[in-house]
Design a protein around this motif. Sequence first.
Motif: not given
Length: 573
Positions: A67-76
């Motif tokens: 989820m952290a990776v996905e959140l980071e991707a969405e933030t990007a």
Amino acid sequence: EDAASSRESDTAKKMEETGKEMEGLRGMISQLKDANHELASSLETAHKSRDEAKEALVAATEENKKMAVELEAETAKVETLENQVQADRKLLERLDMRYIAKEKEHEATLKALKELEGKTAVISSEREMATRRLKALEEVSSKGLDKDHDKAIEEFAKLSVQCLEMADEAKDRVVELERTQRELTNLQANVGKIEAERRDALNQLQELKGNIRVMCRVRPLLHRERRSSIYALKLSQKSIHCHPSMGRIEIRDPAGRDKMPNEFKFNHVFQDASQDEVFGEVSTLVQSALDGYNVCLFAYGQTGSGKTFTMMGEEGKDQGIIPRAVSKILEVAKLKQVQGWDFEIRGSFLEIYNEAVRDLLVTDSNNLEIKIKQGASSSRQTYVSGLKLFEIKTQEDVTNIMDTAAKNRSVASTDMNMHSSRSHSVFTLHMRGVNRKLKMETKSALYLCDLAGSERIDKSGVEGARLKEAVSINRSLSALSDVFQALARGDSHVPFRNSKLTYLLQCCFVGNGKTLMFVNLSPNPTSTQESLCSLRFAQKVNKCVMGPAQAQTSRLKESSSNGGAAGGGGKRA
């Protein structure tokens, strides 16, 4: 003997007591063994629970990492889209400047061409005069005046050369004008392309953030307003300046009290736009209701600013958003049949008059009650108990509904508006889609709202029953403002219950829905202060972040194959 007998008796008693104690000890030993077995079993269970907890912790840790990776991707993605929007905006500003420069160059070229045409006309006139003079000289020369004849021929030759030079220069100017026009056309196409890309990027960004979209529409001056004063027309041209390609509107006090114009930016700005252009910008949002999203479009503004025309419209090419939206929904629903989807579409029309909910499709409707139905997961859907729902299969069905509602809606005349709506009207399409191939089901609602106009009582000149209506309208619009301010601040408590309007539409103002606001403006300079208030409110609404919308989809159950549409609780008609 007696003593011996007594001792034997005591000994027997002691042995009996000892036997009982031994029995008790054996019982305790048995209980301890059982307790030991239970403890061992409990210990084994505790070990298993501990191992399962460890596995769950590891799985949760992995899930958190994902989820952290996905959140980071969405933030990007959000940052990328924001950067893209900024870059597009700068590029659009540069193109706008180039466009303005080209327009000026085009105007200069046209001006030069007109000057050349004037010079050419003068030279042609002079050439004709010279021809006449030459003929006269030829007649004179025939009488022996050869010297004057030669001079006239020389002058005529010079004028001919000058005329040819001017003609060549005019041709060059025409070529330059055509080239400028081609460049201008290409530039206009590029501006349109960049603007479309900017809107797409902005829409993607708002989809991720969950912002409420806001569009601004400035109506033209009415005929009676144009007749009332030419001065008012000139003032209106100065007080409001729209830049549709930039989504920007500038408004200043016509009395000159503002040193700098007040500038606002929205998703789109319409000025003198057709109904077709306006619906073209919201068509995609309307269609998303068929995908299971709750969608709300509402028109806001002062009384007489064109809200009812935007939402309801008139017959023919001036149809408003409501009939066009139904037509689009029916069209897309038919196309989706190829994909295996079957839709049940029903419509309702209500008004909120003095905080009482009334069914516009029923004569003498009683005050109805708004209720909340708990849906799948944590979603909640509002519905009106006792509201009649009419099945919609053709455009004629919705026309009949709108005609009936128009007859029953509360309308009155005020000093500011000949046909002032005295209530909030809400047309709702309740949709249920079933795809048996995919075993999926969607339930959603499309709310199309024509809000009553805010009005200053000292301007509208209302009294008695009309005054009570105005107070109720302003109070409910104030409650709507409170809701959006709470959403913008991210408050844990949002005061939806402060008015029937916000209570009804709350499912679209939270993460489950998509919302678009039309802020309607009057160009009349006497309405500048009201327009400023509307624009400032719209700017606050545009900053509200509700989170990404969630589609109301679920697995199809056998028992629900004949169920009702979204927003249940109404009566079928």
